[in-house]
Design a protein around this motif. Structure first.
Motif, PDB file in Angstrom:
ATOM      1  N   ARG A 227     -76.655 110.267  59.336  1.00 29.10           N
ATOM      2  CA  ARG A 227     -75.274 110.496  59.780  1.00 29.10           C
ATOM      3  C   ARG A 227     -74.854 111.937  59.534  1.00 29.10           C
ATOM      4  O   ARG A 227     -74.314 112.608  60.419  1.00 29.10           O
ATOM      5  CB  ARG A 227     -74.350 109.543  59.031  1.00 29.10           C
ATOM      6  CG  ARG A 227     -72.855 109.748  59.278  1.00 29.10           C
ATOM      7  CD  ARG A 227     -72.041 109.167  58.126  1.00 29.10           C
ATOM      8  NE  ARG A 227     -72.318 109.860  56.869  1.00 29.10           N
ATOM      9  CZ  ARG A 227     -72.087 109.342  55.674  1.00 29.10           C
ATOM     10  NH1 ARG A 227     -71.612 108.108  55.546  1.00 29.10           N
ATOM     11  NH2 ARG A 227     -72.356 110.046  54.583  1.00 29.10           N
TER      12      ARG A 227
ATOM     13  N   HIS B 105     -80.216 110.828  65.205  1.00 30.38           N
ATOM     14  CA  HIS B 105     -80.204 109.385  65.425  1.00 30.38           C
ATOM     15  C   HIS B 105     -81.513 108.975  66.105  1.00 30.38           C
ATOM     16  O   HIS B 105     -81.664 109.102  67.321  1.00 30.38           O
ATOM     17  CB  HIS B 105     -79.003 108.991  66.278  1.00 30.38           C
ATOM     18  CG  HIS B 105     -77.711 109.510  65.727  1.00 30.38           C
ATOM     19  ND1 HIS B 105     -77.158 109.041  64.566  1.00 30.38           N
ATOM     20  CD2 HIS B 105     -76.889 110.496  66.169  1.00 30.38           C
ATOM     21  CE1 HIS B 105     -76.039 109.691  64.311  1.00 30.38           C
ATOM     22  NE2 HIS B 105     -75.857 110.581  65.260  1.00 30.38           N
TER      23      HIS B 105
ATOM     24  N   TYR C   4     -78.461 102.695  62.993  1.00 33.21           N
ATOM     25  CA  TYR C   4     -77.164 102.011  62.880  1.00 33.21           C
ATOM     26  C   TYR C   4     -76.272 102.237  64.094  1.00 33.21           C
ATOM     27  O   TYR C   4     -75.353 101.460  64.347  1.00 33.21           O
ATOM     28  CB  TYR C   4     -76.445 102.461  61.606  1.00 33.21           C
ATOM     29  CG  TYR C   4     -76.018 103.913  61.611  1.00 33.21           C
ATOM     30  CD1 TYR C   4     -74.784 104.291  62.126  1.00 33.21           C
ATOM     31  CD2 TYR C   4     -76.842 104.902  61.085  1.00 33.21           C
ATOM     32  CE1 TYR C   4     -74.395 105.617  62.136  1.00 33.21           C
ATOM     33  CE2 TYR C   4     -76.457 106.226  61.095  1.00 33.21           C
ATOM     34  CZ  TYR C   4     -75.230 106.585  61.626  1.00 33.21           C
ATOM     35  OH  TYR C   4     -74.838 107.910  61.642  1.00 33.21           O
ATOM     36  N   ARG C   5     -76.531 103.262  64.875  1.00 31.17           N
ATOM     37  CA  ARG C   5     -75.693 103.535  66.039  1.00 31.17           C
ATOM     38  C   ARG C   5     -76.037 102.664  67.247  1.00 31.17           C
ATOM     39  O   ARG C   5     -75.289 102.607  68.214  1.00 31.17           O
ATOM     40  CB  ARG C   5     -75.804 105.010  66.439  1.00 31.17           C
ATOM     41  CG  ARG C   5     -75.156 105.960  65.448  1.00 31.17           C
ATOM     42  CD  ARG C   5     -75.410 107.410  65.822  1.00 31.17           C
ATOM     43  NE  ARG C   5     -74.773 107.739  67.103  1.00 31.17           N
ATOM     44  CZ  ARG C   5     -73.565 108.275  67.226  1.00 31.17           C
ATOM     45  NH1 ARG C   5     -72.844 108.518  66.138  1.00 31.17           N
ATOM     46  NH2 ARG C   5     -73.082 108.569  68.413  1.00 31.17           N
TER      47      ARG C   5
ATOM     48  N   TYR D 233     -75.852  95.983  65.325  1.00 33.20           N
ATOM     49  CA  TYR D 233     -74.577  95.907  64.616  1.00 33.20           C
ATOM     50  C   TYR D 233     -74.558  94.773  63.578  1.00 33.20           C
ATOM     51  O   TYR D 233     -74.194  94.979  62.415  1.00 33.20           O
ATOM     52  CB  TYR D 233     -73.414  95.718  65.601  1.00 33.20           C
ATOM     53  CG  TYR D 233     -72.081  95.605  64.884  1.00 33.20           C
ATOM     54  CD1 TYR D 233     -71.370  96.738  64.522  1.00 33.20           C
ATOM     55  CD2 TYR D 233     -71.555  94.362  64.545  1.00 33.20           C
ATOM     56  CE1 TYR D 233     -70.173  96.645  63.828  1.00 33.20           C
ATOM     57  CE2 TYR D 233     -70.361  94.253  63.855  1.00 33.20           C
ATOM     58  CZ  TYR D 233     -69.670  95.398  63.502  1.00 33.20           C
ATOM     59  OH  TYR D 233     -68.489  95.300  62.810  1.00 33.20           O
TER      60      TYR D 233
ATOM     61  N   ILE E 107     -70.367 101.995  60.730  1.00 33.59           N
ATOM     62  CA  ILE E 107     -69.956 101.097  61.811  1.00 33.59           C
ATOM     63  C   ILE E 107     -68.480 100.767  61.643  1.00 33.59           C
ATOM     64  O   ILE E 107     -67.887 100.970  60.583  1.00 33.59           O
ATOM     65  CB  ILE E 107     -70.787  99.792  61.818  1.00 33.59           C
ATOM     66  CG1 ILE E 107     -70.643  99.058  60.481  1.00 33.59           C
ATOM     67  CG2 ILE E 107     -72.234 100.058  62.177  1.00 33.59           C
ATOM     68  CD1 ILE E 107     -71.276  97.670  60.459  1.00 33.59           C
TER      69      ILE E 107
ATOM     70  N   HIS F 224     -69.584 100.690  70.874  1.00 29.97           N
ATOM     71  CA  HIS F 224     -69.928 101.894  70.136  1.00 29.97           C
ATOM     72  C   HIS F 224     -71.304 102.358  70.607  1.00 29.97           C
ATOM     73  O   HIS F 224     -72.334 101.884  70.166  1.00 29.97           O
ATOM     74  CB  HIS F 224     -69.961 101.589  68.638  1.00 29.97           C
ATOM     75  CG  HIS F 224     -70.164 102.823  67.802  1.00 29.97           C
ATOM     76  ND1 HIS F 224     -70.224 102.769  66.452  1.00 29.97           N
ATOM     77  CD2 HIS F 224     -70.319 104.119  68.133  1.00 29.97           C
ATOM     78  CE1 HIS F 224     -70.406 103.980  65.964  1.00 29.97           C
ATOM     79  NE2 HIS F 224     -70.475 104.811  66.976  1.00 29.97           N
TER      80      HIS F 224
ATOM     81  N   PRO G 239     -74.540 104.768  71.216  1.00 32.45           N
ATOM     82  CA  PRO G 239     -75.223 105.835  70.497  1.00 32.45           C
ATOM     83  C   PRO G 239     -75.260 107.115  71.310  1.00 32.45           C
ATOM     84  O   PRO G 239     -75.231 107.088  72.538  1.00 32.45           O
ATOM     85  CB  PRO G 239     -76.644 105.275  70.307  1.00 32.45           C
ATOM     86  CG  PRO G 239     -76.817 104.335  71.437  1.00 32.45           C
ATOM     87  CD  PRO G 239     -75.455 103.731  71.691  1.00 32.45           C
TER      88      PRO G 239
END
Length: 631
Positions: free
Chosen positions: A509, A514, A563-564, A569, A593, A621, A623
């Motif tokens: 992050r 990513h 995580y993106r 999720y 998130i 959301h 990426p």
């Protein structure tokens, strides 16, 4: 008559051969290129006057295919191929792989599981007393009793289960020359017992002296502590100069490992890579679309072997060894000139390197006489004071190849140790690397950033990676180039739990990277990390190590690194709540998130730069777009 080695009776007849000296059984399709072990071994035997034929990917469901070239005069050589056959077939999640790059058209299923054992047992059905010699990566790394991830059990030495007479471990050129010479001189296979780099079975060890006996198969099956002790000895004695003979009992028999073969000289390396390879796959595969694995290496050059990086999850120490063995610049330049003449060459050398590209020379001046330092590493936790960090010779080699008419670009794509690069006295190598040898992206492998994990991996820490990242970006800016750094990371390595996975996710992050792909740790035979995975013990220190063995736990770690991705999720949410890190669920800039929909409320709006109120849901959301990577 083609210039490939015989694969049929017709090929033998065209050469005027009635019987082979050696028959080579391979789990890979036949590719006559120096990046493929069977090609090297067979071409070397051919040079020394032996008649050699290849049966590639025989149908193991019967013995018929194995008889195709008849009974050989001296012996049968068996290799599962360039990869362990179980790793070739299964993913880290123990699911079938859909393709096999070493098979025609990438078709999966053309070799059996545990190919070395299956092939050998078929051969024993036909020729019970013909000398049977196994080698290649599968045999090499399964030579002792070992943990097998796919069956989740400790298995016996592959030498026992295959019923072979002799096992050649390592790259094998010195060994096969000695074995072939002794067989040709009439020495029986059961009398060949003293060749370095080989293992054999015996009912008695009374003839041995100056050896180390490690806990036997019966002991390590019952005791993980004994497994760790056995592995530690095997690991520390893998040196061709100071290593001792190792013995391990298997019931009423013993496996005896002679010390590793001596490193190849530059002349010997040049001899091997100057053999008359056709540099492509056998014509019989053309209608199937060829062999995909050749595409990655066809226009690449192996400059050296060996690696003293000693990453815990890598078993190169037990196969190629830690002492670097280099080809001469003349040999490499000659190969590059040969590549230029290939009809489909477009001007680009895809790689010049080895297991680690910038390890062109031995780590220090002492290794030739003393071997590697027992229980110590050259780069970890810090670079040894005796380490040779001069990149001049490698730069000279790359410059020489760049000057060859017909070559537009020379890339460096094999593994590159940035901690070793940073240890150099100047930035000359980094400058030329960025200026001439990168195709827009440089791939490096920090693997993890948690100190707890990198220490167990034997890798440089986070600060070293960030130092290199800064130096790389500054050098490209100075050169006016827009080139990116692509780091690879590994999930679920021993020592990595949810806490460490979250630590890595936060690092990703903060650095704005990513990854599209993440490598799950796979406990392959022979590595230090695999011993940790099975035993929960660091065999070198005796300390306990946390291991994520449950597949769901592994999925949680992998999801955190991506995580993106909206598909992850639920897993990321579960991981964060399970770890007590709900502070990373929300709308703050540091959150990974957003909350689930059922937890969102009218009091959770955000304003965009124009002051307009908007609501965000986790399912939308998206990426950030990143360039596709492959590993």
């Amino acid at each position: 008559m083609t210039n490939f080695l015989p694969t049929t009776r017709e090929d033998m007849a065209q050469r005027g051969w009635e019987q082979l000296d050696f028959l080579f059984i391979s789990g890979d399709a036949y590719v006559d290129h120096p990046s493929f072990g069977p090609a090297i071994i067979c071409r070397l035997l051919e040079k020394y006057g032996y008649k050699v034929g290849i049966i590639a990917q025989p149908d193991w469901r019967s013995t018929n295919d194995f008889k195709r070239l008849g009974k050989p005069k001296l012996g049968i050589l068996v290799s599962a191929g360039n990869l362990d056959s179980m790793l070739n077939k299964y993913t880290a999640a123990k699911k079938y792989r859909s393709t096999d790059n070493y098979s025609p058209g990438g078709q999966a299923g053309l070799r059996p599981e545990r190919a070395t054992i299956v092939y050998c047992n078929r051969i024993r059905e036909i020729w019970k007393k013909t000398p049977l010699i196994i080698g290649g990566i599968e045999a090499s790394l399964r030579r002792f009793a070992h943990y097998d991830f796919w069956s989740d059990s400790v298995r016996r030495s592959v030498l026992i289960d295959s019923r072979a007479d002799l096992l050649i471990y390592g790259m094998g050129e010195k060994q096969i020359k000695d074995v072939a010479s002794q067989l040709a001189d009439g020495i029986t296979i059961d009398a060949i017992r003293d060749i370095p780099g080989t293992c054999y079975r015996t009912d008695s060890i009374e003839h041995l002296w100056d050896y180390i006996e490690v806990p036997g198969y019966q002991d390590i099956v019952k005791s993980k502590a004994d497994f760790a002790r056995a592995f530690k000895t095997q690991y520390l004695e893998q040196d061709p100069i100071r290593g001792k003979t190792i013995v391990q009992s298997h019931g009423e028999q013993y496996i005896v490992q002679n010390p590793p073969a001596k490193p190849l000289s530059t002349l010997e390396m040049d001899e091997i890579y100057d053999l008359p390879y056709q540099r492509t796959y056998h014509p019989c595969y053309a209608s199937s679309g060829g062999i995909p694995a050749i595409q990655e290496v066809k226009f690449s050059i192996v400059s050296h072997r060996g690696c003293y990086g000693s990453c815990s999850f890598c078993a190169l120490y037990a196969h190629q060894g830690r002492i670097i063995q280099s080809r001469s610049q003349e040999s490499i330049v000659h190969e590059a000139q040969t590549i230029v003449k290939l009809p489909d060459f477009k001007g680009y050398i895809h790689d010049v390197g080895g297991p680690t590209a910038n390890f062109r020379q031995p780590a220090c001046q002492y290794q030739a006489d003393r071997g590697t330092c027992r229980g110590k590493q050259c780069l970890f936790p810090n670079a040894c004071k005796s380490l040779n960090t001069n990149h001049t010779e490698y730069l000279e080699l790359l410059r020489a190849i760049r000057k060859i008419p017909g070559i537009k670009k020379v890339f460096v794509r094999s593994g590159l140790r940035y901690d070793y690069l940073l240890a150099a006295d100047d930035n000359e190598f980094l400058r030329e690397l960025c200026e001439h040898h990168i195709s827009g992206q440089l791939k490096v492998a920090p693997e993890h950033i948690s100190p707890k994990v990198t220490q167990l991996m034997g890798k440089a820490d986070k600060t070293t990676y960030l130092r290199f990242k800064k130096a790389y970006e500054e050098m490209n800016k100075k050169l006016g180039k827009e080139q990116y750094l692509v780091p690879y990371f590994m999930s679920s390595h021993p020592g990595a739990g949810l806490k460490e996975a979250i630590e890595l996710a936060e690092f990703l992050r903060d650095t704005g990277y990513h990854p599209e792909q993440v490598q799950d740790f796979i406990p392959t035979p022979g590595s230090l990390s695999t011993c940790m995975y099975y035993t929960g013990i660091n065999p070198l220190t005796g300390e306990k190590v946390y291991v994520a063995r449950d597949f769901h736990d592994k999925r949680l770690q992998r999801a955190l690194l991506q995580y993106r991705n909206p598909k992850n999720y639920d897993l990321v949410y579960e991981a964060l709540t399970k770890a007590g890190r709900e502070d990373l669920i929300g709308y703050a800039p540091k959150c990974l998130i957003r909350p689930p929909r059922n937890q969102q409320s009218a009091s959770s709006p955000r304003q965009d730069k124009q002051g307009k109120t908007r609501r965000l849901t986790p399912s939308r959301h998206k990426p950030a777009k990143v360039k596709k990577q492959t590993r």
